[in-house]
Design a protein around this motif. Structure first.
Motif, mmCIF file in Angstrom:
data_model
loop_
_atom_site.group_PDB
_atom_site.id
_atom_site.type_symbol
_atom_site.label_atom_id
_atom_site.label_comp_id
_atom_site.label_asym_id
_atom_site.label_seq_id
_atom_site.Cartn_x
_atom_site.Cartn_y
_atom_site.Cartn_z
ATOM 1 N N ASP A 124 1.029 -1.160 0.081
ATOM 2 C CA ASP A 124 0.089 -0.106 -0.147
ATOM 3 C C ASP A 124 0.747 1.108 0.026
ATOM 4 O O ASP A 124 0.408 2.402 0.002
ATOM 5 C CB ASP A 124 -0.985 -0.055 1.289
ATOM 6 N N MET A 125 2.358 1.165 0.075
ATOM 7 C CA MET A 125 3.055 2.208 -0.141
ATOM 8 C C MET A 125 3.247 2.520 -1.556
ATOM 9 O O MET A 125 3.049 1.954 -2.701
ATOM 10 C CB MET A 125 4.359 2.060 0.550
ATOM 11 N N ILE A 126 3.754 3.786 -1.756
ATOM 12 C CA ILE A 126 4.026 4.417 -3.071
ATOM 13 C C ILE A 126 5.414 4.314 -3.666
ATOM 14 O O ILE A 126 6.400 5.008 -3.163
ATOM 15 C CB ILE A 126 3.544 5.817 -3.179
ATOM 16 N N PRO A 127 5.847 3.507 -4.668
ATOM 17 C CA PRO A 127 7.389 3.541 -5.265
ATOM 18 C C PRO A 127 7.185 4.553 -6.030
ATOM 19 O O PRO A 127 6.244 4.753 -6.933
ATOM 20 C CB PRO A 127 7.465 2.173 -5.757
ATOM 21 N N ARG A 128 8.569 5.332 -6.134
ATOM 22 C CA ARG A 128 8.688 6.470 -6.965
ATOM 23 C C ARG A 128 10.044 6.610 -7.644
ATOM 24 O O ARG A 128 11.188 5.950 -6.789
ATOM 25 C CB ARG A 128 8.480 7.855 -6.276
ATOM 26 N N LEU A 129 10.265 6.769 -8.727
ATOM 27 C CA LEU A 129 11.670 7.000 -9.434
ATOM 28 C C LEU A 129 12.309 8.113 -8.735
ATOM 29 O O LEU A 129 11.407 9.231 -8.594
ATOM 30 C CB LEU A 129 11.606 7.044 -10.993
ATOM 31 N N ILE A 130 13.504 8.198 -8.489
ATOM 32 C CA ILE A 130 14.014 9.172 -7.741
ATOM 33 C C ILE A 130 14.572 10.351 -8.663
ATOM 34 O O ILE A 130 14.873 9.896 -9.812
ATOM 35 C CB ILE A 130 15.509 8.841 -7.384
ATOM 36 N N ALA A 131 14.116 11.538 -8.495
ATOM 37 C CA ALA A 131 14.281 12.792 -9.315
ATOM 38 C C ALA A 131 16.016 12.890 -9.686
ATOM 39 O O ALA A 131 16.787 12.730 -8.772
ATOM 40 C CB ALA A 131 13.742 13.918 -8.594
ATOM 41 N N GLY A 132 16.156 13.143 -10.822
ATOM 42 C CA GLY A 132 17.456 13.226 -11.365
ATOM 43 C C GLY A 132 18.140 11.923 -11.630
ATOM 44 O O GLY A 132 19.348 12.240 -11.984
ATOM 45 N N ARG A 133 17.645 11.025 -11.285
ATOM 46 C CA ARG A 133 18.358 9.737 -11.438
ATOM 47 C C ARG A 133 17.606 8.657 -12.525
ATOM 48 O O ARG A 133 16.920 7.880 -12.611
ATOM 49 C CB ARG A 133 18.310 8.591 -10.118
ATOM 50 N N ARG A 134 17.654 9.199 -13.798
ATOM 51 C CA ARG A 134 17.017 8.684 -14.914
ATOM 52 C C ARG A 134 17.708 7.189 -15.368
ATOM 53 O O ARG A 134 19.072 6.937 -15.246
ATOM 54 C CB ARG A 134 17.281 9.476 -16.237
ATOM 55 N N ILE A 135 16.795 6.504 -15.753
ATOM 56 C CA ILE A 135 17.152 5.061 -16.174
ATOM 57 C C ILE A 135 16.974 4.941 -17.520
ATOM 58 O O ILE A 135 15.625 5.292 -18.060
ATOM 59 C CB ILE A 135 16.229 3.850 -15.486
ATOM 60 N N HIS A 136 17.741 4.391 -18.464
ATOM 61 C CA HIS A 136 17.572 4.440 -19.914
ATOM 62 C C HIS A 136 17.543 3.010 -20.119
ATOM 63 O O HIS A 136 18.414 2.040 -19.803
ATOM 64 C CB HIS A 136 18.687 5.147 -20.345
ATOM 65 N N LEU A 137 16.440 2.737 -21.029
ATOM 66 C CA LEU A 137 16.293 1.378 -21.484
ATOM 67 C C LEU A 137 16.336 1.389 -22.934
ATOM 68 O O LEU A 137 15.494 1.869 -23.685
ATOM 69 C CB LEU A 137 15.116 0.541 -21.134
ATOM 70 N N LEU A 138 17.615 0.800 -23.377
ATOM 71 C CA LEU A 138 17.943 0.951 -24.932
ATOM 72 C C LEU A 138 17.470 -0.267 -25.858
ATOM 73 O O LEU A 138 18.198 -1.297 -25.445
ATOM 74 C CB LEU A 138 19.112 1.619 -25.341
ATOM 75 N N GLU A 139 16.741 -0.223 -26.811
ATOM 76 C CA GLU A 139 16.309 -1.468 -27.466
ATOM 77 C C GLU A 139 16.639 -1.195 -28.813
ATOM 78 O O GLU A 139 16.363 -0.218 -29.682
ATOM 79 C CB GLU A 139 14.834 -1.701 -27.361
ATOM 80 N N GLY A 140 17.481 -2.034 -29.446
ATOM 81 C CA GLY A 140 18.069 -1.896 -30.926
ATOM 82 C C GLY A 140 18.312 -3.425 -31.440
ATOM 83 O O GLY A 140 18.004 -4.465 -30.860
ATOM 84 N N TRP A 141 19.527 -3.219 -32.293
ATOM 85 C CA TRP A 141 19.908 -4.261 -33.144
ATOM 86 C C TRP A 141 21.654 -4.264 -32.815
ATOM 87 O O TRP A 141 22.099 -3.022 -32.884
ATOM 88 C CB TRP A 141 19.768 -4.361 -34.344
ATOM 89 N N SER A 142 22.198 -5.358 -32.963
ATOM 90 C CA SER A 142 23.743 -5.545 -33.172
ATOM 91 C C SER A 142 23.988 -6.303 -34.202
ATOM 92 O O SER A 142 23.283 -7.268 -34.665
ATOM 93 C CB SER A 142 24.261 -6.142 -31.551
ATOM 94 N N PHE A 143 25.130 -5.790 -34.838
ATOM 95 C CA PHE A 143 25.323 -6.520 -36.117
ATOM 96 C C PHE A 143 26.971 -7.095 -35.996
ATOM 97 O O PHE A 143 27.972 -6.481 -35.485
ATOM 98 C CB PHE A 143 25.311 -5.581 -37.367
#
Length: 231
Positions: A124-143
């Motif tokens: 019942d508590m609220i999870p929050r992403l921390i301000a200024g601590r961005r998380i990047h999820l990069l999806e692509g291809w490797s060749f």
């Protein structure tokens, strides 16, 4: 004793509170490591150094016995091969004595109660992403010689990156998109579960939340922000 721990932990204050909990009154904490950041520090704040340790320790009910900067050789492999590189850097050394017990942390207590089957308040508590601590999820291809392959890379707030399997990348995308600072953990679990082919158990989800908190990816509050603004 902690050695090169606070600087790699996402939530060093949480670790320090646990050290206070397990030490007897008058017990001594010895630390050696690099400057570190608290998850609650603003994005533009620098890491804590020796000058910041008295206040940091005092807030956690420790009295500083000694604080000093030490030059230390790190990763010295010259005994194996004299041509291998080594690093020399400045570290924080402190010895601190526990002054007294801290008031229980409600979030830590909620995690303990859930693990011991005493309650589900953590959901019942609220999870929050921390301000200024961005998380990047990069999806692509490797060749490469083997042809094109899908690639998912996770870049955490620290700048460290890791390659992760495609299915896990899709799961993390759903999870991080659902943590909006308004939904409770129970609502996030329902949102992630409804979009997933594999059922995520409540216990596994709580363990995942705790891991993300300790890594410094998110913080957990007791109430909704809207509820806090009401008179």
């Amino acid at each position: 004793m902690t050695q090169y721990l606070l600087d790699i932990a996402g939530a060093p204050t949480f670790i320090a509170r646990e050290i206070n909990r397990v030490l007897s009154s008058g017990g001594v904490w010895l630390n050696l490591g690099l400057p570190f950041r608290r998850s609650s520090d603003p994005p533009d704040a620098g890491p804590l150094t020796c000058d910041d340790m008295p206040a940091f320790l005092d807030d956690l009910a420790f009295d500083a016995l000694e604080i000093r900067r030490r030059r230390a050789m790190f990763h010295d492999l010259s005994a194996l091969d004299e041509w291998l590189p080594a690093s020399v850097h400045s570290t924080i050394f402190f010895a601190a004595k526990k002054r007294g017990d801290l008031a229980p942390d409600p979030v830590a207590r909620a995690f303990e109660d859930h693990a011991a089957r005493r309650g589900t308040a953590i959901l019942d508590m609220i999870p929050r992403l921390i301000a200024g601590r961005r998380i990047h999820l990069l999806e692509g291809w490797s060749f490469g010689p083997g042809g094109a392959k899908p690639r998912v890379e996770l870049i955490a707030a620290s700048g460290k990156s890791m390659s992760i399997p495609g299915p896990l990348g899709a799961f993390l995308r759903r999870l991080l998109s659902s943590i909006d600072g308004e939904r409770t953990a129970r609502e996030v679990l329902a949102a992630v579960g409804s979009a997933s082919d594999d059922a995520l158990t409540e216990d596994d989800f709580v363990v995942l939340l705790r891991t993300l908190m300790l890594r410094g990816w998110l913080e957990i509050g007791q109430t909704r922000p809207s509820a806090q603004r009401q008179p």
